[in-house]
Design an enzyme around this catalytic site. Structure first.
Site, short mmCIF file in Angstrom:
data_model
loop_
_atom_site.label_atom_id
_atom_site.label_comp_id
_atom_site.label_asym_id
_atom_site.label_seq_id
_atom_site.Cartn_x
_atom_site.Cartn_y
_atom_site.Cartn_z
CG HIS A 37 21.53 8.17 37.13
ND1 HIS A 37 20.49 7.91 37.99
CD2 HIS A 37 22.65 8.18 37.88
CE1 HIS A 37 20.97 7.76 39.21
NE2 HIS A 37 22.27 7.93 39.18
CD GLN A 153 30.94 11.32 42.78
OE1 GLN A 153 30.78 10.56 43.71
NE2 GLN A 153 30.13 11.33 41.74
CG MET A 184 15.64 14.53 39.15
SD MET A 184 15.23 13.72 37.63
CE MET A 184 13.72 14.60 37.24
CB SER A 185 18.98 12.29 44.66
OG SER A 185 19.57 11.34 45.51
NE ARG A 187 22.06 8.41 50.01
CZ ARG A 187 23.23 8.42 49.37
NH1 ARG A 187 23.40 9.21 48.34
NH2 ARG A 187 24.21 7.63 49.76
P1 AMP Z 1 24.97 7.97 41.61
O1 AMP Z 1 24.26 6.83 40.96
O2 AMP Z 1 24.17 8.71 42.62
O3 AMP Z 1 26.35 7.59 42.09
O4 AMP Z 1 25.21 9.03 40.45
C1 AMP Z 1 25.88 8.68 39.27
C2 AMP Z 1 26.24 9.94 38.54
O5 AMP Z 1 25.04 10.66 38.23
C3 AMP Z 1 27.12 10.89 39.37
O6 AMP Z 1 28.10 11.45 38.52
C4 AMP Z 1 26.14 11.93 39.83
O7 AMP Z 1 26.74 13.19 40.07
C5 AMP Z 1 25.20 12.00 38.65
N1 AMP Z 1 23.89 12.54 39.06
C6 AMP Z 1 23.13 12.13 40.10
N2 AMP Z 1 22.03 12.89 40.20
C7 AMP Z 1 22.10 13.81 39.21
C8 AMP Z 1 21.26 14.88 38.78
N3 AMP Z 1 20.14 15.17 39.41
N4 AMP Z 1 21.64 15.61 37.72
C9 AMP Z 1 22.80 15.31 37.06
N5 AMP Z 1 23.63 14.32 37.41
C10 AMP Z 1 23.30 13.58 38.47
#
Ligand code: AMP
Length: 282
Positions: A37, A153, A184-185, A187
């Site tokens: 993020h 997405q 990275m996530s 989750r």
């Molecule tokens: P989320 O909070 O999971 O909905 O993610 C918010 C944004 O961050 C989305 O555009 C995701 O694609 C991006 N994102 C999540 N994980 C990563 C990552 N490891 N590297 C780059 N962008 C990410």
């Protein structure tokens, strides 16, 4: 840094700011922020005069109640991280603020939402389309930042912007990974240490696919070898593994004829669902 929770307050804030600044960047997130993020935010800060980060766990995009209820919520840590990185504004609305009681609006993105994530998470992209449209209408950003980690997405958002004539430039940001390769996530916070070790195989399988295709361009054979590799990993359950055209997301049969190719995967480790992708030909 401003922390705003109502649509009226963010609109008023932006209206005032627009008198003195030129470009606004929006980074939509669901919070539990990590370096992935923060990378999006760094991109936005580099390209805009003002960066707005939204934090909203969007109920409309969850097709499983448990996934929604267990989604990590780390508001105070998030605020600290955003302050540290020099974010200008956080928009953190409640569900009541974002949705009226009887919202029935649905999006149909056609064939792109029938594949991969769309097949396994019915209604997910409609919910994403809804919340992103709302955010675009509320913030009216010049640019918005999305991770390539969620390739499907990103493709859907680009279609949304084109089809609805949103006046916003969509910027895709490369996936940020842990040293192990694991994407990275938010989750990942739900993974135990042993589960994290299992989860690393998601990325390993993508690299394996890439390596196999160098030796043997037969997509079918290489895919089966990767599936066999994954079948041998205890605790990991594959949902899909697809080799697709990076832009149309249509599955491809022959590597030779294509110039933009990505491999996408979704797999569960315990109850935690992980997705990832890599570009093998750019
Ligand atoms: P989320 O909070 O999971 O909905 O993610 C918010 C944004 O961050 C989305 O555009 C995701 O694609 C991006 N994102 C999540 N994980 C990563 C990552 N490891 N590297 C780059 N962008 C990410």
């Amino acid at each position: 840094m401003e922390v705003l929770t109502s649509i009226d307050s963010i609109r008023l804030f932006i209206q005032k700011k627009r008198l003195s600044i030129s470009k606004i960047g929006l980074v939509p997130t669901m919070g539990a922020l990590h370096d992935g993020h923060l990378e999006l935010i760094k991109f936005s800060k580099g390209q805009n005069d003002l960066t707005i980060v939204s934090i909203f766990i969007n109920p409309a995009q969850f097709n499983k109640k448990e996934d929604f209820e267990k989604y990590p919520n780390k508001v105070s840590e998030d605020i600290k991280k955003l302050e540290g990185i020099g974010c200008d504004v956080i928009f953190m609305p409640s569900s009541k603020e974002m949705y009226t009681e009887n919202e029935t609006l649905k999006f149909d993105f056609g064939h792109i939402e029938k594949l991969m994530e769309g097949e396994f998470r019915p209604g997910h992209f409609s919910g994403v389309g809804l919340v992103v449209s709302k955010l675009f209408n509320i913030v009216n950003p010049d640019r918005a930042y999305f991770g390539e980690k969620d390739l499907q997405q990103l493709t859907i958002i680009k279609k949304l912007v084109k089809d609805l004539n949103f006046n916003v430039e969509i910027i895709g940001v490369p996936t940020v990974r842990e040293a192990s390769g694991l994407a990275m996530s938010s989750r990942n916070l739900r993974l135990s240490k042993p589960q994290k070790e299992i989860a690393v195989n998601v990325y390993k399988s993508l690299k394996l696919f890439q390596d196999l295709l160098v030796v043997n361009s037969n997509v079918f054979q290489s895919k089966n070898q990767v599936i066999d590799f994954l079948k041998n990993i205890e605790g990991l359950e594959l949902e899909y593994l697809e080799i697709v055209d990076t832009y149309s997301l249509m599955p491809i049969k022959e590597v030779i004829q294509h110039s933009h190719i990505s491999v996408c995967i979704a797999a569960c480790v315990g109850k935690i669902r992980l997705i990832d992708n890599i570009t093998i030909i750019n």
